[in-house]
Scaffold this motif. Sequence first.
Motif, PDB file in Angstrom:
ATOM      1  N   GLU A   1      11.165  17.241 -71.041  1.00  0.00           N
ATOM      2  CA  GLU A   1      10.837  18.774 -71.514  1.00  0.00           C
ATOM      3  C   GLU A   1       9.293  18.270 -72.379  1.00  0.00           C
ATOM      4  O   GLU A   1       8.345  19.284 -72.037  1.00  0.00           O
ATOM      5  N   GLN A   2       9.214  17.237 -72.809  1.00  0.00           N
ATOM      6  CA  GLN A   2       7.720  17.046 -73.601  1.00  0.00           C
ATOM      7  C   GLN A   2       6.876  16.780 -72.684  1.00  0.00           C
ATOM      8  O   GLN A   2       5.568  17.573 -72.615  1.00  0.00           O
ATOM      9  N   ILE A   3       6.721  16.010 -71.439  1.00  0.00           N
ATOM     10  CA  ILE A   3       5.783  15.860 -70.544  1.00  0.00           C
ATOM     11  C   ILE A   3       5.716  17.269 -69.969  1.00  0.00           C
ATOM     12  O   ILE A   3       4.370  17.626 -69.245  1.00  0.00           O
ATOM     13  N   LEU A   4       6.426  18.169 -69.614  1.00  0.00           N
ATOM     14  CA  LEU A   4       6.303  19.626 -68.938  1.00  0.00           C
ATOM     15  C   LEU A   4       5.627  20.333 -69.719  1.00  0.00           C
ATOM     16  O   LEU A   4       4.637  20.947 -69.332  1.00  0.00           O
ATOM     17  N   ALA A   5       6.005  20.267 -71.039  1.00  0.00           N
ATOM     18  CA  ALA A   5       5.335  21.047 -72.204  1.00  0.00           C
ATOM     19  C   ALA A   5       3.566  20.785 -72.198  1.00  0.00           C
ATOM     20  O   ALA A   5       2.955  21.506 -72.575  1.00  0.00           O
ATOM     21  N   ALA A   6       3.416  19.326 -71.926  1.00  0.00           N
ATOM     22  CA  ALA A   6       1.955  18.909 -72.086  1.00  0.00           C
ATOM     23  C   ALA A   6       1.156  19.418 -70.851  1.00  0.00           C
ATOM     24  O   ALA A   6      -0.014  19.206 -70.873  1.00  0.00           O
ATOM     25  N   GLY A   7       2.002  19.815 -69.701  1.00  0.00           N
ATOM     26  CA  GLY A   7       1.099  20.387 -68.598  1.00  0.00           C
ATOM     27  C   GLY A   7       1.576  19.621 -67.358  1.00  0.00           C
ATOM     28  O   GLY A   7       1.099  20.169 -66.347  1.00  0.00           O
ATOM     29  N   ALA A   8       2.679  18.893 -67.209  1.00  0.00           N
ATOM     30  CA  ALA A   8       3.130  18.135 -66.045  1.00  0.00           C
ATOM     31  C   ALA A   8       3.773  19.367 -65.228  1.00  0.00           C
ATOM     32  O   ALA A   8       4.280  20.198 -65.909  1.00  0.00           O
ATOM     33  N   THR A   9       3.734  19.242 -63.987  1.00  0.00           N
ATOM     34  CA  THR A   9       4.516  20.203 -62.831  1.00  0.00           C
ATOM     35  C   THR A   9       5.833  19.722 -62.543  1.00  0.00           C
ATOM     36  O   THR A   9       6.728  20.658 -62.318  1.00  0.00           O
ATOM     37  N   GLY A  10       6.093  18.399 -62.725  1.00  0.00           N
ATOM     38  CA  GLY A  10       6.957  17.752 -62.302  1.00  0.00           C
ATOM     39  C   GLY A  10       7.407  16.334 -62.979  1.00  0.00           C
ATOM     40  O   GLY A  10       6.593  15.967 -63.601  1.00  0.00           O
TER      41      GLY A  10
ATOM     42  N   SER B   1      -7.000  22.646 -63.356  1.00  0.00           N
ATOM     43  CA  SER B   1      -5.999  23.307 -64.118  1.00  0.00           C
ATOM     44  C   SER B   1      -4.855  23.568 -63.049  1.00  0.00           C
ATOM     45  O   SER B   1      -3.860  23.867 -63.705  1.00  0.00           O
ATOM     46  N   ARG B   2      -4.892  23.807 -62.072  1.00  0.00           N
ATOM     47  CA  ARG B   2      -3.937  24.223 -60.898  1.00  0.00           C
ATOM     48  C   ARG B   2      -3.392  22.951 -60.367  1.00  0.00           C
ATOM     49  O   ARG B   2      -2.658  22.945 -59.284  1.00  0.00           O
ATOM     50  N   THR B   3      -4.097  21.822 -60.638  1.00  0.00           N
ATOM     51  CA  THR B   3      -3.529  20.526 -59.619  1.00  0.00           C
ATOM     52  C   THR B   3      -2.568  20.199 -60.189  1.00  0.00           C
ATOM     53  O   THR B   3      -2.033  19.814 -61.318  1.00  0.00           O
ATOM     54  N   PRO B   4      -1.251  20.115 -59.263  1.00  0.00           N
ATOM     55  CA  PRO B   4      -0.066  19.493 -59.677  1.00  0.00           C
ATOM     56  C   PRO B   4       0.011  18.163 -60.501  1.00  0.00           C
ATOM     57  O   PRO B   4      -0.943  17.376 -59.902  1.00  0.00           O
ATOM     58  N   ILE B   5       0.441  18.033 -61.546  1.00  0.00           N
ATOM     59  CA  ILE B   5       0.772  16.763 -62.079  1.00  0.00           C
ATOM     60  C   ILE B   5       2.120  16.240 -62.108  1.00  0.00           C
ATOM     61  O   ILE B   5       3.064  17.327 -62.511  1.00  0.00           O
ATOM     62  N   ILE B   6       2.529  15.234 -61.457  1.00  0.00           N
ATOM     63  CA  ILE B   6       3.917  14.773 -61.482  1.00  0.00           C
ATOM     64  C   ILE B   6       4.250  13.459 -62.143  1.00  0.00           C
ATOM     65  O   ILE B   6       3.464  12.535 -61.916  1.00  0.00           O
ATOM     66  N   ALA B   7       4.743  13.598 -63.234  1.00  0.00           N
ATOM     67  CA  ALA B   7       4.940  12.451 -64.208  1.00  0.00           C
ATOM     68  C   ALA B   7       6.080  11.405 -63.287  1.00  0.00           C
ATOM     69  O   ALA B   7       7.259  12.000 -62.818  1.00  0.00           O
ATOM     70  N   VAL B   8       5.810  10.235 -63.176  1.00  0.00           N
ATOM     71  CA  VAL B   8       6.524   9.447 -62.698  1.00  0.00           C
ATOM     72  C   VAL B   8       6.769   8.346 -63.599  1.00  0.00           C
ATOM     73  O   VAL B   8       5.771   7.363 -63.927  1.00  0.00           O
TER      74      VAL B   8
END
Length: 129
Positions: A92-101, A75-82
Amino acid sequence: MSDTLLIIEDNEQNFYMMRFLLEKNGFHIIGAENGRKGIDMAIEHLPTAILLDIQLPEMDGYAVARELKRNKALSRTPIIAVTSYAMAGDREQILAAGATGYIEKPIDPDTFVDQIIRYLPRRRDNQEA
């Protein structure tokens, strides 16, 4: 000990480029070519961070991010959408789903590693010292 990063990416060329740049900078890389396998690998390896494409076979990146964030160990692992998704609202949609960046493709080889490091507090702090 180097940080382990999980890259969830179905395009071999994109995976190779990210892996090359990150390994050259001391990261240990593991990879998955679809969302389900990526979730399984994240649970098994507990990586320092996860680089996540949005457009994946079987499960899209939004569903993957939501499932990863529900897992207590991740739950605290950074998820970076590339991702090459660059339409209005996608970030905004991927950040709302849980991505950090969020990093847009095509990636810039000159800045990509620094973009990743800024989501890794221990590495970022060492770089700023």
